[in-house]
Scaffold this motif. Structure first.
Motif, PDB file in Angstrom:
ATOM      1  N   LYS A 197       0.818  -1.216   0.000  1.00 59.68           N
ATOM      2  CA  LYS A 197       0.000   0.000   0.000  1.00 59.68           C
ATOM      3  C   LYS A 197       0.849   1.262   0.000  1.00 59.68           C
ATOM      4  CE  LYS A 197      -3.499   2.526   2.643  1.00 59.68           C
ATOM      5  NZ  LYS A 197      -4.396   2.543   3.837  1.00 59.68           N
ATOM      6  N   TYR A 198       2.035   1.188   0.607  1.00 61.89           N
ATOM      7  CA  TYR A 198       2.814   2.404   0.802  1.00 61.89           C
ATOM      8  C   TYR A 198       4.054   2.493  -0.091  1.00 61.89           C
ATOM      9  CZ  TYR A 198      -0.285   2.843   4.773  1.00 61.89           C
ATOM     10  OH  TYR A 198      -1.404   2.947   5.545  1.00 61.89           O
ATOM     11  N   ILE A 270       1.728  10.093   2.362  1.00 62.96           N
ATOM     12  CA  ILE A 270       0.616  10.210   1.425  1.00 62.96           C
ATOM     13  C   ILE A 270       0.770   9.093   0.408  1.00 62.96           C
ATOM     14  CG2 ILE A 270      -0.595  11.650  -0.252  1.00 62.96           C
ATOM     15  CD1 ILE A 270       0.658  14.094   1.038  1.00 62.96           C
ATOM     16  N   ASN A 273      -1.632   7.908  -5.502  1.00 63.18           N
ATOM     17  CA  ASN A 273      -3.020   8.113  -5.947  1.00 63.18           C
ATOM     18  C   ASN A 273      -3.944   8.530  -4.807  1.00 63.18           C
ATOM     19  OD1 ASN A 273      -2.337   7.361  -8.626  1.00 63.18           O
ATOM     20  ND2 ASN A 273      -2.606   5.193  -8.098  1.00 63.18           N
ATOM     21  N   SER A 274      -3.393   9.251  -3.833  1.00 62.50           N
ATOM     22  CA  SER A 274      -4.183   9.748  -2.720  1.00 62.50           C
ATOM     23  C   SER A 274      -3.680  11.129  -2.342  1.00 62.50           C
ATOM     24  CB  SER A 274      -4.077   8.809  -1.520  1.00 62.50           C
ATOM     25  OG  SER A 274      -4.742   9.347  -0.384  1.00 62.50           O
ATOM     26  N   THR A 275      -4.540  11.912  -1.704  1.00 55.70           N
ATOM     27  CA  THR A 275      -4.128  13.213  -1.173  1.00 55.70           C
ATOM     28  C   THR A 275      -4.236  13.241   0.345  1.00 55.70           C
ATOM     29  OG1 THR A 275      -6.390  14.049  -1.439  1.00 55.70           O
ATOM     30  CG2 THR A 275      -4.860  14.409  -3.279  1.00 55.70           C
ATOM     31  N   ARG A 276      -4.616  12.126   0.920  1.00 56.25           N
ATOM     32  CA  ARG A 276      -4.873  12.049   2.355  1.00 56.25           C
ATOM     33  C   ARG A 276      -3.618  11.634   3.105  1.00 56.25           C
ATOM     34  NH1 ARG A 276      -9.147   7.878   5.267  1.00 56.25           N
ATOM     35  NH2 ARG A 276      -8.750   8.545   7.439  1.00 56.25           N
ATOM     36  N   GLU A 278      -1.641   9.885   6.089  1.00 60.10           N
ATOM     37  CA  GLU A 278      -1.844   8.748   6.983  1.00 60.10           C
ATOM     38  C   GLU A 278      -0.624   8.615   7.891  1.00 60.10           C
ATOM     39  OE1 GLU A 278      -2.974   5.050   5.192  1.00 60.10           O
ATOM     40  OE2 GLU A 278      -4.057   6.014   3.549  1.00 60.10           O
TER      41      GLU A 278
END
Length: 323
Positions: A197-198, A270, A273-276, A278
């Motif tokens: 995921k990262y 981040i 494909n994300s702007t959030r 974590e």
């Protein structure tokens, strides 16, 4: 793979005598409770805190301290960096160290363990920032190499690629899944997420601080290179061309020759494909490189006591022609 520099002069000041370990237990569980090394015996992968408990169980011995300091001090007199780094010219303003004065201080100091002594000697020699002048004690250094699953890279990004930012290496999962295949599932279970995921995620913070602060903190202690930019680059992963193949260097963030003081690092990232943002806890894991041992005494005897192959004896004693 552990990110250690190649072709270095090694000062191996190995301990000359055994320590005594009390073993009052009669069963395996009792022996493990009293001996933290027995608790990790014959395990390939261990959390760093258990490695530290084992290494810290070796008692401080003033005789060994004096021997190590004497060997290192006399050997360093052959290195020009010992005197040059006292007054290194600009831009090497962070290089200055009086190593002989530090060794004198160490010789007059007491420590909580032999491991604590080693860390002090090692950190002071590293302050010379000389890749040809390195202190390594095989009792501790790379006995367990500690890894993170996320090697880092410095990549250009933003408008016209004018901005440089820290990222988890896009190839990180490919590297980790091959190198740590037997342990990968357990490692991901410890983390509570899949490492895929990262891969390629941008790093916003490491332990709540700007990642570039972590880069500079590493550059201040790793030794090896006089130039600060080289020490900063060493923080990141890279490829090394061998005779017939490419090898992968994890970098000083993701591979360490001594166990860190905690079992995880906190990262704010981040994902691709994300702007959030974590925030995740990334677990360290220490992998054994030493032959099998059963207890602290066994580990000490096999890895720390001087033998004919160490500098505990005069290597040239049998080959001299005295006239």
């Amino acid at each position: 793979m552990a990110g250690l520099a190649l072709l270095r002069t090694i000062i191996a000041a190995i301990s000359l005598a055994s320590a005594t370990f009390a073993d009052t237990g009669t069963g395996l569980e009792e022996r493990q409770a009293s001996d933290p090394c027995a608790a990790i015996a014959n395990q390939t992968y261990v959390v760093p805190s258990k490695v530290i408990a084992c290494l810290s169980s070796f008692a401080f011995n003033p005789t060994l301290r004096d021997n190590i300091v004497d060997v290192v001090s006399k050997t360093l007199n052959f290195h020009t960096s010992t005197s040059y780094q006292l007054f290194a010219p600009p831009p090497f303003l962070d290089v200055h160290v009086d190593i002989q004065a530090e060794l004198k201080r160490i010789k007059g100091s007491s420590y909580s363990s032999d491991f604590a002594l080693h860390k002090d000697v090692s950190s002071q020699v590293k302050r010379l920032f000389d890749g040809h002048c390195v202190y390594i004690n095989y009792c501790y250094d790379s006995l367990f190499v500690t890894y993170l699953p996320f090697p880092l890279v410095n990549l250009n990004s933003g408008w016209q690629l004018w901005s440089q930012n820290v990222y988890i290496a896009p190839e990180s999962f490919d590297v980790v899944s091959k190198e740590f295949a037997p342990f990968l599932d357990q490692w991901q279970t410890m983390a509570g997420y899949n490492f895929t995921k990262y891969a390629g995620a941008r790093v916003i913070a490491i332990d709540d601080l700007d990642p570039w602060w972590a880069v500079d903190q590493s550059a201040a202690v790793i030794g090896s290179y006089q130039g600060k930019s080289s020490r900063q680059n060493s923080f990141f992963s890279s490829y090394i061309r061998a005779a017939t193949e490419w090898s992968y260097r994890m970098g000083d963030f993701a591979a360490r020759s001594l166990p860190p003081t905690k079992d995880y690092v906190k990262m704010t990232v981040i994902p691709v494909n994300s702007t959030r943002w974590e925030t995740i806890k990334v677990p360290f894991i220490s992998r054994s490189t030493t032959p099998a041992f059963t207890s602290g005494q066994d580990l000490w005897n096999k890895n720390c006591v001087a033998k004919a192959t160490t500098n505990g004896v005069d290597y040239f004693a049998g080959s001299r022609n005295v006239t």
